[in-house]
Design an enzyme around this catalytic site. Structure first.
Site, PDB file in Angstrom:
ATOM      1  N   SER A  18       8.077  -8.545  -5.824  1.00  0.00           N
ATOM      2  CA  SER A  18       9.400  -7.960  -5.607  1.00  0.00           C
ATOM      3  C   SER A  18      10.538  -8.733  -6.281  1.00  0.00           C
ATOM      4  O   SER A  18      11.435  -8.102  -6.857  1.00  0.00           O
ATOM      5  CB  SER A  18       9.666  -7.803  -4.111  1.00  0.00           C
ATOM      6  OG  SER A  18       8.770  -6.841  -3.575  1.00  0.00           O
ATOM      7  N   THR A  63       7.883  -6.861   4.271  1.00  0.00           N
ATOM      8  CA  THR A  63       6.493  -6.484   4.073  1.00  0.00           C
ATOM      9  C   THR A  63       5.628  -7.078   5.184  1.00  0.00           C
ATOM     10  O   THR A  63       6.167  -7.583   6.185  1.00  0.00           O
ATOM     11  CB  THR A  63       6.037  -6.850   2.634  1.00  0.00           C
ATOM     12  OG1 THR A  63       4.707  -6.389   2.443  1.00  0.00           O
ATOM     13  CG2 THR A  63       6.105  -8.339   2.357  1.00  0.00           C
ATOM     14  N   LYS A  67       7.076  -5.308   9.332  1.00  0.00           N
ATOM     15  CA  LYS A  67       7.724  -3.995   9.266  1.00  0.00           C
ATOM     16  C   LYS A  67       8.099  -3.454  10.645  1.00  0.00           C
ATOM     17  O   LYS A  67       9.082  -2.745  10.785  1.00  0.00           O
ATOM     18  CB  LYS A  67       6.844  -2.997   8.508  1.00  0.00           C
ATOM     19  CG  LYS A  67       6.791  -3.300   7.006  1.00  0.00           C
ATOM     20  CD  LYS A  67       5.997  -2.256   6.244  1.00  0.00           C
ATOM     21  CE  LYS A  67       5.887  -2.681   4.773  1.00  0.00           C
ATOM     22  NZ  LYS A  67       5.172  -1.703   3.966  1.00  0.00           N
ATOM     23  N   ASP A 104       8.732   3.368   1.456  1.00  0.00           N
ATOM     24  CA  ASP A 104       7.324   3.399   1.025  1.00  0.00           C
ATOM     25  C   ASP A 104       6.854   4.829   0.742  1.00  0.00           C
ATOM     26  O   ASP A 104       6.183   5.085  -0.255  1.00  0.00           O
ATOM     27  CB  ASP A 104       6.420   2.786   2.098  1.00  0.00           C
ATOM     28  CG  ASP A 104       6.454   1.264   2.096  1.00  0.00           C
ATOM     29  OD1 ASP A 104       6.780   0.674   1.041  1.00  0.00           O
ATOM     30  OD2 ASP A 104       6.166   0.661   3.139  1.00  0.00           O
ATOM     31  N   GLY A 130      -3.223   3.230   9.461  1.00  0.00           N
ATOM     32  CA  GLY A 130      -2.379   2.074   9.754  1.00  0.00           C
ATOM     33  C   GLY A 130      -0.931   2.352   9.370  1.00  0.00           C
ATOM     34  O   GLY A 130      -0.525   3.506   9.199  1.00  0.00           O
ATOM     35  N   ALA A 132       0.758   1.898   6.600  1.00  0.00           N
ATOM     36  CA  ALA A 132       1.005   2.532   5.301  1.00  0.00           C
ATOM     37  C   ALA A 132       0.774   4.039   5.392  1.00  0.00           C
ATOM     38  O   ALA A 132       1.547   4.833   4.852  1.00  0.00           O
ATOM     39  CB  ALA A 132       0.107   1.916   4.229  1.00  0.00           C
ATOM     40  N   ASN A 152     -10.031   8.070   9.515  1.00  0.00           N
ATOM     41  CA  ASN A 152      -9.947   6.631   9.787  1.00  0.00           C
ATOM     42  C   ASN A 152     -11.220   6.119  10.443  1.00  0.00           C
ATOM     43  O   ASN A 152     -11.949   6.868  11.092  1.00  0.00           O
ATOM     44  CB  ASN A 152      -8.742   6.346  10.693  1.00  0.00           C
ATOM     45  CG  ASN A 152      -8.375   4.872  10.713  1.00  0.00           C
ATOM     46  OD1 ASN A 152      -8.302   4.240   9.645  1.00  0.00           O
ATOM     47  ND2 ASN A 152      -8.150   4.308  11.888  1.00  0.00           N
TER      48      ASN A 152
HETATM   49  P1  NDP Z   1      -2.859  -1.802   8.436  1.00  0.00           P
HETATM   50  O1  NDP Z   1      -3.457  -3.106   8.793  1.00  0.00           O
HETATM   51  O2  NDP Z   1      -1.746  -1.252   9.227  1.00  0.00           O
HETATM   52  O3  NDP Z   1      -4.030  -0.678   8.454  1.00  0.00           O
HETATM   53  C1  NDP Z   1      -5.256  -0.930   7.833  1.00  0.00           C
HETATM   54  C2  NDP Z   1      -6.065   0.358   7.749  1.00  0.00           C
HETATM   55  O4  NDP Z   1      -7.233   0.112   6.978  1.00  0.00           O
HETATM   56  C3  NDP Z   1      -6.539   0.887   9.094  1.00  0.00           C
HETATM   57  O5  NDP Z   1      -6.578   2.281   9.040  1.00  0.00           O
HETATM   58  C4  NDP Z   1      -7.949   0.287   9.192  1.00  0.00           C
HETATM   59  O6  NDP Z   1      -8.823   1.025  10.012  1.00  0.00           O
HETATM   60  C5  NDP Z   1      -8.388   0.413   7.756  1.00  0.00           C
HETATM   61  N1  NDP Z   1      -9.458  -0.517   7.363  1.00  0.00           N
HETATM   62  C6  NDP Z   1      -9.375  -1.864   7.271  1.00  0.00           C
HETATM   63  N2  NDP Z   1     -10.542  -2.384   6.833  1.00  0.00           N
HETATM   64  C7  NDP Z   1     -11.382  -1.328   6.634  1.00  0.00           C
HETATM   65  C8  NDP Z   1     -12.732  -1.215   6.189  1.00  0.00           C
HETATM   66  N3  NDP Z   1     -13.440  -2.290   5.835  1.00  0.00           N
HETATM   67  N4  NDP Z   1     -13.277   0.021   6.090  1.00  0.00           N
HETATM   68  C9  NDP Z   1     -12.565   1.107   6.444  1.00  0.00           C
HETATM   69  N5  NDP Z   1     -11.280   1.065   6.870  1.00  0.00           N
HETATM   70  C10 NDP Z   1     -10.691  -0.140   6.975  1.00  0.00           C
HETATM   71  O7  NDP Z   1      -2.482  -1.932   6.883  1.00  0.00           O
HETATM   72  P2  NDP Z   1      -1.373  -1.095   6.076  1.00  0.00           P
HETATM   73  O8  NDP Z   1      -1.483   0.316   6.498  1.00  0.00           O
HETATM   74  O9  NDP Z   1      -0.072  -1.780   6.188  1.00  0.00           O
HETATM   75  O10 NDP Z   1      -1.841  -1.266   4.558  1.00  0.00           O
HETATM   76  C11 NDP Z   1      -2.997  -0.618   4.032  1.00  0.00           C
HETATM   77  C12 NDP Z   1      -3.141  -0.883   2.529  1.00  0.00           C
HETATM   78  O11 NDP Z   1      -2.088  -0.291   1.800  1.00  0.00           O
HETATM   79  C13 NDP Z   1      -3.127  -2.365   2.154  1.00  0.00           C
HETATM   80  O12 NDP Z   1      -4.149  -2.590   1.190  1.00  0.00           O
HETATM   81  C14 NDP Z   1      -1.767  -2.576   1.538  1.00  0.00           C
HETATM   82  O13 NDP Z   1      -1.779  -3.609   0.592  1.00  0.00           O
HETATM   83  C15 NDP Z   1      -1.526  -1.213   0.889  1.00  0.00           C
HETATM   84  N6  NDP Z   1      -0.089  -0.921   0.698  1.00  0.00           N
HETATM   85  C16 NDP Z   1       0.382  -0.775  -0.586  1.00  0.00           C
HETATM   86  C17 NDP Z   1       1.717  -0.491  -0.819  1.00  0.00           C
HETATM   87  C18 NDP Z   1       2.211  -0.342  -2.239  1.00  0.00           C
HETATM   88  O14 NDP Z   1       3.434  -0.326  -2.439  1.00  0.00           O
HETATM   89  N7  NDP Z   1       1.345  -0.202  -3.223  1.00  0.00           N
HETATM   90  C19 NDP Z   1       2.682  -0.335   0.295  1.00  0.00           C
HETATM   91  C20 NDP Z   1       2.078  -0.475   1.604  1.00  0.00           C
HETATM   92  C21 NDP Z   1       0.745  -0.780   1.778  1.00  0.00           C
HETATM   93  P3  NDP Z   1      -8.908   0.746  11.615  1.00  0.00           P
HETATM   94  O15 NDP Z   1      -7.764   1.495  12.215  1.00  0.00           O
HETATM   95  O16 NDP Z   1     -10.228   1.303  12.006  1.00  0.00           O
HETATM   96  O17 NDP Z   1      -8.813  -0.733  11.802  1.00  0.00           O
END
Ligand code: NDP
Length: 271
Positions: A18, A63, A67, A104, A130, A132, A152
């Site tokens: 950023s 970030t 958030k 986002d 999650g 995002a 999910n």
């Molecule tokens: P959260 O921790 O809030 O959510 C994570 C999600 O991923 C949950 O749905 C979780 O499932 C799932 N998950 C985690 N590990 C696994 C796995 N091994 N197999 C299947 N599902 C899995 O994270 P965020 O929502 O904040 O972020 C998610 C992704 O998005 C990250 O990689 C982040 O870097 C990316 N991102 C990118 C942005 C960009 O600008 N490019 C902006 C925001 C995010 P469960 O509910 O079952 O735990």
């Protein structure tokens, strides 16, 4: 003269792109501002934010993992931040009150549009429930998506998220195993790619001309993008989303819309 100060707050924050992006925007648009990365203590985002405002901070990006803390701290919230349940952009008003917004979702949709992704009338699958995911549901529906399935690992979270947006469009939630049919666009908003994992998905996932989008970005395509390319999908990673959400925050703060193609190319070449 004092220069307006901005920052990105996260933990960890060392890897953040950023500061580079906003410095490029400021130079390009001739805005006098300074943008830094601040690693706030995990348990005291509010304290770090207050100290920053006392030093002249005018606004910030927020970030992982702050958030929700930013959402709680804001005096006023945009409608889209309220729906997303999260804030990635803070702004100090002339009266000292703090406004929270989230860019986002619009960042994702801008990047999808830039890549001519199928949106209008499209059948879309969103992987992950999650933070995002929650932030992009409404912007996707507003972009004209016809049907949105949220899948999910923890099925109840997908169902709850779908329920939250049920009055805004055709949204349903399920587990990965229950995904059926073919999609115009599949968006990976899980953090599975970080661990090199692939959610268990049906073999026939994409419609003719379908696209796979991974919110994660890296020098090499993620396992999800490789898997999708092998099944004939066009693939795009999340670097453009990062840059577009930054551009929207910059516009909120400064009232000027930066051009994004140049910085996208330089960051891409450095991944
Ligand atoms: P959260 O921790 O809030 O959510 C994570 C999600 O991923 C949950 O749905 C979780 O499932 C799932 N998950 C985690 N590990 C696994 C796995 N091994 N197999 C299947 N599902 C899995 O994270 P965020 O929502 O904040 O972020 C998610 C992704 O998005 C990250 O990689 C982040 O870097 C990316 N991102 C990118 C942005 C960009 O600008 N490019 C902006 C925001 C995010 P469960 O509910 O079952 O735990």
């Amino acid at each position: 003269i004092a220069v307006d100060r901005y920052a990105v707050f996260g933990h960890p924050i060392g890897h953040s792109k950023s500061p580079r992006i906003h410095a490029a925007f400021a130079e390009q648009t001739g805005q006098a501002m300074y943008y830094e990365a601040i690693e706030a203590p995990v348990d005291d985002f509010a304290g770090a934010w207050r100290a920053f405002v006392e030093r002249g901070g005018r606004g910030a990006n927020v970030t992982v993992p702050f958030k929700q803390a930013a959402f709680a701290l804001a005096d006023t919230l945009s409608a889209r931040a309220r729906l997303a349940g999260a804030v990635n952009t803070l702004q100090v008003g002339a009266d000292g009150r703090v406004h929270g917004d989230t860019t986002d979702g619009i960042g994702l949709v801008r990047d999808l549009v830039a890549h001519a992704a199928p949106l209008e009338g499209a059948r879309v699958l969103l992987l992950g429930a999650g933070g995002a995911s929650r932030g992009v549901v409404e912007p996707l529906l507003e972009a004209g998506v016809a049907a949105l399935t949220i899948a999910n690992r923890t099925v109840t979270k997908a169902e709850q998220l779908a329920e939250l947006f049920a009055d805004k469009g055709a949204v349903d939630g399920c587990g990965f195993e229950a995904v059926t049919g073919e999609f115009d666009l599949v968006i990976n908003a899980t953090s599975a790619s970080l661990a090199g994992d692939l959610p268990p998905l049906p073999e026939r996932l994409f419609r003719e001309g379908g696209m796979a989008y991974d919110m994660m970005y890296a020098a090499q395509p993620t396992v999800f993008l490789r898997w999708s390319a092998e099944r004939g999908a066009r693939t795009v990673d999340g670097l453009g989303m990062l840059i577009e959400q930054a551009a929207e925050s910059f516009w909120l703060w400064r009232g000027v819309r930066p051009e994004t193609a140049t910085i996208r190319e330089s960051l891409r070449s450095e991944l």
